[in-house]
Design a protein around this motif. Structure first.
Motif, PDB file in Angstrom:
ATOM      1  N   LEU A 303      36.068  92.529  71.872  1.00 13.29           N
ATOM      2  CA  LEU A 303      34.606  92.484  71.784  1.00 13.29           C
ATOM      3  C   LEU A 303      34.149  93.864  71.306  1.00 13.29           C
ATOM      4  CD1 LEU A 303      32.162  90.678  72.178  1.00 13.29           C
ATOM      5  CD2 LEU A 303      32.147  91.276  74.576  1.00 13.29           C
ATOM      6  N   LYS A 304      33.904  93.940  70.017  1.00 15.86           N
ATOM      7  CA  LYS A 304      33.662  95.220  69.335  1.00 15.86           C
ATOM      8  C   LYS A 304      32.503  96.005  69.952  1.00 15.86           C
ATOM      9  CE  LYS A 304      33.144  96.905  64.589  1.00 15.86           C
ATOM     10  NZ  LYS A 304      32.984  96.479  63.184  1.00 15.86           N
ATOM     11  N   LEU A 305      31.431  95.294  70.302  1.00 17.57           N
ATOM     12  CA  LEU A 305      30.214  95.919  70.811  1.00 17.57           C
ATOM     13  C   LEU A 305      30.485  96.756  72.064  1.00 17.57           C
ATOM     14  CD1 LEU A 305      27.176  95.956  70.081  1.00 17.57           C
ATOM     15  CD2 LEU A 305      26.877  93.973  71.573  1.00 17.57           C
ATOM     16  N   TYR A 306      31.440  96.315  72.888  1.00 18.08           N
ATOM     17  CA  TYR A 306      31.734  97.010  74.148  1.00 18.08           C
ATOM     18  C   TYR A 306      33.133  97.634  74.162  1.00 18.08           C
ATOM     19  CZ  TYR A 306      27.779  94.031  75.219  1.00 18.08           C
ATOM     20  OH  TYR A 306      26.572  93.385  75.169  1.00 18.08           O
ATOM     21  N   ASN A 307      33.827  97.531  73.031  1.00 20.90           N
ATOM     22  CA  ASN A 307      35.157  98.134  72.899  1.00 20.90           C
ATOM     23  C   ASN A 307      36.092  97.697  74.027  1.00 20.90           C
ATOM     24  OD1 ASN A 307      37.072  99.728  71.614  1.00 20.90           O
ATOM     25  ND2 ASN A 307      36.617 101.512  72.891  1.00 20.90           N
ATOM     26  N   GLU A 308      36.141  96.391  74.263  1.00 19.32           N
ATOM     27  CA  GLU A 308      37.034  95.862  75.294  1.00 19.32           C
ATOM     28  C   GLU A 308      37.490  94.455  74.928  1.00 19.32           C
ATOM     29  OE1 GLU A 308      34.145  95.873  78.652  1.00 19.32           O
ATOM     30  OE2 GLU A 308      34.479  93.709  78.696  1.00 19.32           O
ATOM     31  N   LEU A 309      38.571  94.029  75.549  1.00 26.96           N
ATOM     32  CA  LEU A 309      39.039  92.658  75.373  1.00 26.96           C
ATOM     33  C   LEU A 309      38.270  91.750  76.322  1.00 26.96           C
ATOM     34  CD1 LEU A 309      42.930  93.013  75.216  1.00 26.96           C
ATOM     35  CD2 LEU A 309      41.430  92.314  73.355  1.00 26.96           C
ATOM     36  N   ARG A 310      37.878  90.593  75.825  1.00 25.27           N
ATOM     37  CA  ARG A 310      37.124  89.686  76.681  1.00 25.27           C
ATOM     38  C   ARG A 310      37.396  88.236  76.283  1.00 25.27           C
ATOM     39  NH1 ARG A 310      30.841  90.878  78.124  1.00 25.27           N
ATOM     40  NH2 ARG A 310      31.729  92.935  78.581  1.00 25.27           N
ATOM     41  N   ARG A 311      37.288  87.351  77.258  1.00 20.95           N
ATOM     42  CA  ARG A 311      37.351  85.912  76.998  1.00 20.95           C
ATOM     43  C   ARG A 311      35.975  85.339  77.303  1.00 20.95           C
ATOM     44  NH1 ARG A 311      38.476  81.160  79.295  1.00 20.95           N
ATOM     45  NH2 ARG A 311      38.529  82.043  81.392  1.00 20.95           N
ATOM     46  N   ASN A 404      12.790  85.355  71.605  1.00 24.54           N
ATOM     47  CA  ASN A 404      14.232  85.280  71.852  1.00 24.54           C
ATOM     48  C   ASN A 404      15.005  86.126  70.839  1.00 24.54           C
ATOM     49  OD1 ASN A 404      14.150  83.616  74.149  1.00 24.54           O
ATOM     50  ND2 ASN A 404      13.976  81.776  72.906  1.00 24.54           N
ATOM     51  N   LYS A 405      14.545  86.130  69.602  1.00 22.35           N
ATOM     52  CA  LYS A 405      15.172  86.995  68.587  1.00 22.35           C
ATOM     53  C   LYS A 405      15.010  88.467  68.974  1.00 22.35           C
ATOM     54  CE  LYS A 405      14.688  84.073  64.513  1.00 22.35           C
ATOM     55  NZ  LYS A 405      13.799  83.758  63.391  1.00 22.35           N
ATOM     56  N   ALA A 406      13.866  88.794  69.548  1.00 20.53           N
ATOM     57  CA  ALA A 406      13.586  90.182  69.949  1.00 20.53           C
ATOM     58  C   ALA A 406      14.537  90.644  71.048  1.00 20.53           C
ATOM     59  CB  ALA A 406      12.137  90.319  70.402  1.00 20.53           C
ATOM     60  N   ILE A 407      14.800  89.779  72.048  1.00 18.14           N
ATOM     61  CA  ILE A 407      15.708  90.215  73.118  1.00 18.14           C
ATOM     62  C   ILE A 407      17.147  90.291  72.603  1.00 18.14           C
ATOM     63  CG2 ILE A 407      14.211  89.460  75.029  1.00 18.14           C
ATOM     64  CD1 ILE A 407      16.339  87.173  75.484  1.00 18.14           C
ATOM     65  N   ALA A 408      17.479  89.436  71.634  1.00 17.85           N
ATOM     66  CA  ALA A 408      18.815  89.513  71.017  1.00 17.85           C
ATOM     67  C   ALA A 408      18.978  90.844  70.299  1.00 17.85           C
ATOM     68  CB  ALA A 408      19.012  88.353  70.045  1.00 17.85           C
ATOM     69  N   LYS A 409      17.919  91.262  69.599  1.00 16.01           N
ATOM     70  CA  LYS A 409      17.976  92.531  68.858  1.00 16.01           C
ATOM     71  C   LYS A 409      18.136  93.715  69.809  1.00 16.01           C
ATOM     72  CE  LYS A 409      15.651  95.177  65.242  1.00 16.01           C
ATOM     73  NZ  LYS A 409      14.441  95.318  64.426  1.00 16.01           N
ATOM     74  N   VAL A 410      17.407  93.677  70.923  1.00 13.30           N
ATOM     75  CA  VAL A 410      17.509  94.745  71.928  1.00 13.30           C
ATOM     76  C   VAL A 410      18.950  94.867  72.427  1.00 13.30           C
ATOM     77  CG1 VAL A 410      16.949  95.286  74.337  1.00 13.30           C
ATOM     78  CG2 VAL A 410      15.136  94.808  72.742  1.00 13.30           C
ATOM     79  N   ALA A 411      19.568  93.726  72.733  1.00 13.62           N
ATOM     80  CA  ALA A 411      20.935  93.748  73.251  1.00 13.62           C
ATOM     81  C   ALA A 411      21.923  94.265  72.212  1.00 13.62           C
ATOM     82  CB  ALA A 411      21.332  92.350  73.716  1.00 13.62           C
ATOM     83  N   ARG A 412      21.653  93.986  70.954  1.00 10.39           N
ATOM     84  CA  ARG A 412      22.525  94.448  69.875  1.00 10.39           C
ATOM     85  C   ARG A 412      22.326  95.941  69.595  1.00 10.39           C
ATOM     86  NH1 ARG A 412      27.045  93.230  67.250  1.00 10.39           N
ATOM     87  NH2 ARG A 412      26.484  91.058  66.852  1.00 10.39           N
ATOM     88  N   VAL A 413      21.058  96.369  69.517  1.00  9.39           N
ATOM     89  CA  VAL A 413      20.727  97.752  69.147  1.00  9.39           C
ATOM     90  C   VAL A 413      20.985  98.728  70.301  1.00  9.39           C
ATOM     91  CG1 VAL A 413      18.807  99.267  68.451  1.00  9.39           C
ATOM     92  CG2 VAL A 413      19.072  97.022  67.395  1.00  9.39           C
ATOM     93  N   GLN A 414      20.804  98.257  71.530  1.00  7.62           N
ATOM     94  CA  GLN A 414      20.990  99.068  72.743  1.00  7.62           C
ATOM     95  C   GLN A 414      20.139 100.352  72.728  1.00  7.62           C
ATOM     96  OE1 GLN A 414      25.181  99.741  73.497  1.00  7.62           O
ATOM     97  NE2 GLN A 414      25.622  97.572  73.609  1.00  7.62           N
ATOM     98  N   PRO A 415      18.809 100.174  72.688  1.00 10.26           N
ATOM     99  CA  PRO A 415      17.942 101.361  72.660  1.00 10.26           C
ATOM    100  C   PRO A 415      18.012 102.157  73.962  1.00 10.26           C
ATOM    101  CG  PRO A 415      16.642  99.378  73.034  1.00 10.26           C
ATOM    102  CD  PRO A 415      18.037  98.914  72.728  1.00 10.26           C
ATOM    103  N   SER A 416      17.731 103.446  73.856  1.00 13.97           N
ATOM    104  CA  SER A 416      17.717 104.314  75.042  1.00 13.97           C
ATOM    105  C   SER A 416      16.465 104.069  75.864  1.00 13.97           C
ATOM    106  CB  SER A 416      17.744 105.781  74.615  1.00 13.97           C
ATOM    107  OG  SER A 416      18.959 106.061  73.968  1.00 13.97           O
TER     108      SER A 416
END
Length: 434
Positions: A303-311, A404-416
């Motif tokens: 899982l590239k976003l978190y740099n870990e293996l996941r199922r 819903n698109k907005a919360i998806a973007k937040v999770a992807r962008v990970q703002p401070s």
């Protein structure tokens, strides 16, 4: 028995298999090159429909209405589509042996299938109470839900026990969705789970409190902190009572069990590398064995976003991982490259008049926000998860498509985020301005 040989074989006939077939169709597949081998009797379909519209008394979903790929707004792939593409659907066929060294699959009937490239899309199977030796767990009218046959049996059970009593064992996805469906059918419902609140793998206590209150208002009795330890049946072998660990006994005409699922990897044990309960893959869903790919529930991937293996057990990942694997196979054949899989975890549910979506990771501190009164007919509220000063996850009930698109973007962008109190006040508007 004579062997059948294919260039590509997909073992498993669920969501991932259907989306892989569509991608093969897009990328170009010659007649006779691809086979899907499934123990189910029907072409791949959108599994989430089973716990939702399939059980509704009116406007019920039935095949061919929800064959893949309608769940993502695509063309419906009815059995005729596979024929037109020259893709062989080998249904009602259970593979009982897989020899990856000789590239051979063997069915319960003794048929042998040879392949050049294999995609493992076997998915998960439900955890059954009988697996743990729970007393009386083999009584009639104790239902599980994974496949369309299970849904048909449950529909018949609901019809046979009109206005009866149901006990739902489990407070996760299946427990919540099926409790709602049973109430809509005017069944008296008790939902039992051992955890302190429902959906504990995702919900915080605050989020869960809303849903538990909503369900209680709809007439669902919620019994927390205990679990089923046995069942009593009548002279016909039909379940009549559910015995709980805390000593209580509940009347039941129907019991529905949703206590988890396990990935179906047994066929490949000792032949492929495994990790975190699944078959280990790279970012293209290649396993440790050349020419063998694994997708959907069975794959443990980077899982590239978190740099870990996941199922990840969810329909969205089943669809996208299947498409990625086929793109990787075809690009490899053509000597080309594709981008690594870069997945944003996504979960959703619909029950009663509610509909929520979650994106990202549910770790760290949480901030709950409300955009409407909790008792309003259309409640809107959500939560952010903050880790290391960044928003890493977002949940929203009652959101519009844009929200819903907005919360998806937040999770992807990970703002401070510097101030959690300010984030609470800003609520949804924080996501909408990113």
């Amino acid at each position: 028995m004579a062997e059948k040989t294919f260039k590509y074989v997909i073992v498993g006939g669920g969501v991932a298999a259907g989306y892989a077939a569509r991608e093969f169709g897009k990328q170009g597949v010659k007649p006779g090159e691809l086979a899907i081998i499934s123990k189910e009797a029907v072409a791949p379909y959108e599994r989430p429909a089973l716990s939702k519209a399939y059980l509704f008394p009116e406007g019920t979903a039935r095949l061919p209405g929800f064959h893949v790929c309608v769940g993502s707004g695509g063309e419906r792939l009815a059995p005729e589509w596979y024929k037109e593409k020259g893709i062989e659907l080998i249904l009602s066929t259970e593979i009982v042996e897989a020899d990856l060294a000789t590239k051979t699959l063997t069915s319960a009937a003794g048929e042998a299938f040879k392949y050049q490239i294999l995609i493992i899309a076997t998915g998960s199977t439900v955890v059954k109470l009988s697996d743990f030796g729970v007393q009386g767990a083999d009584a009639k009218n104790i239902f599980y839900l994974r496949e369309i046959d299970d849904a048909d049996k449950l529909v018949e059970g609901i019809k046979a026990k009109k206005n009866g009593k149901a006990v739902v064992v489990g407070g996760g996805y299946i427990g919540l969705e099926l409790s709602a469906a049973l109430r809509i059918n005017n069944i008296d419902v008790s939902m039992v789970y051992p955890e302190p609140w429902c959906m504990p793998r995702l919900f915080t206590a605050d989020i869960a409190a809303f849903y538990e209150g909503y369900y209680a208002n709809k007439g669902v009795k919620i019994i927390k902190g205990t679990f089923a330890v046995g069942f009593n049946a009548d002279s016909n072998g039909e379940v009549k009572e559910v015995k709980l660990k805390d000593g209580r006994v509940l009347e039941a005409d129907i019991v529905v069990v949703g206590v988890g699922a396990i990935p179906l990897t047994t066929l490949f044990k000792g032949q492929v590398a495994e990790d975190k309960g699944g078959i280990k893959t790279d970012a293209f869903f290649r396993t440790s064995v050349p020419d063998v790919y694994a997708v959907g529930d069975v794959a443990t991937f980077p899982l590239k976003l978190y740099n870990e293996l996941r199922r990840v057990e969810h329909v969205d990942h089943a669809r996208k991982s299947a498409e990625q694997a086929v793109k990787a196979i075809k690009s490899s054949e053509e000597g080309e490259t594709i981008d690594e899989y870069d997945y944003l975890p996504y979960f959703y549910s619909r029950a009663f008049d509610l509909s929520w979506q979650f994106y990202g990771d549910n770790v760290g501190d949480t901030v709950l926000f409300r955009d409407s009164d909790q008792k309003s007919p259309k409640p809107k509220f959500g939560s952010y998860w903050i880790k290391d000063g960044k928003v890493v996850g977002a949940f929203l009930e009652g959101g519009s498509p844009d929200e819903n698109k907005a919360i998806a973007k937040v999770a992807r962008v990970q703002p401070s985020v510097q101030n959690l109190d300010l984030l609470t006040k800003e609520g949804l508007s924080f996501a909408c301005k990113i």
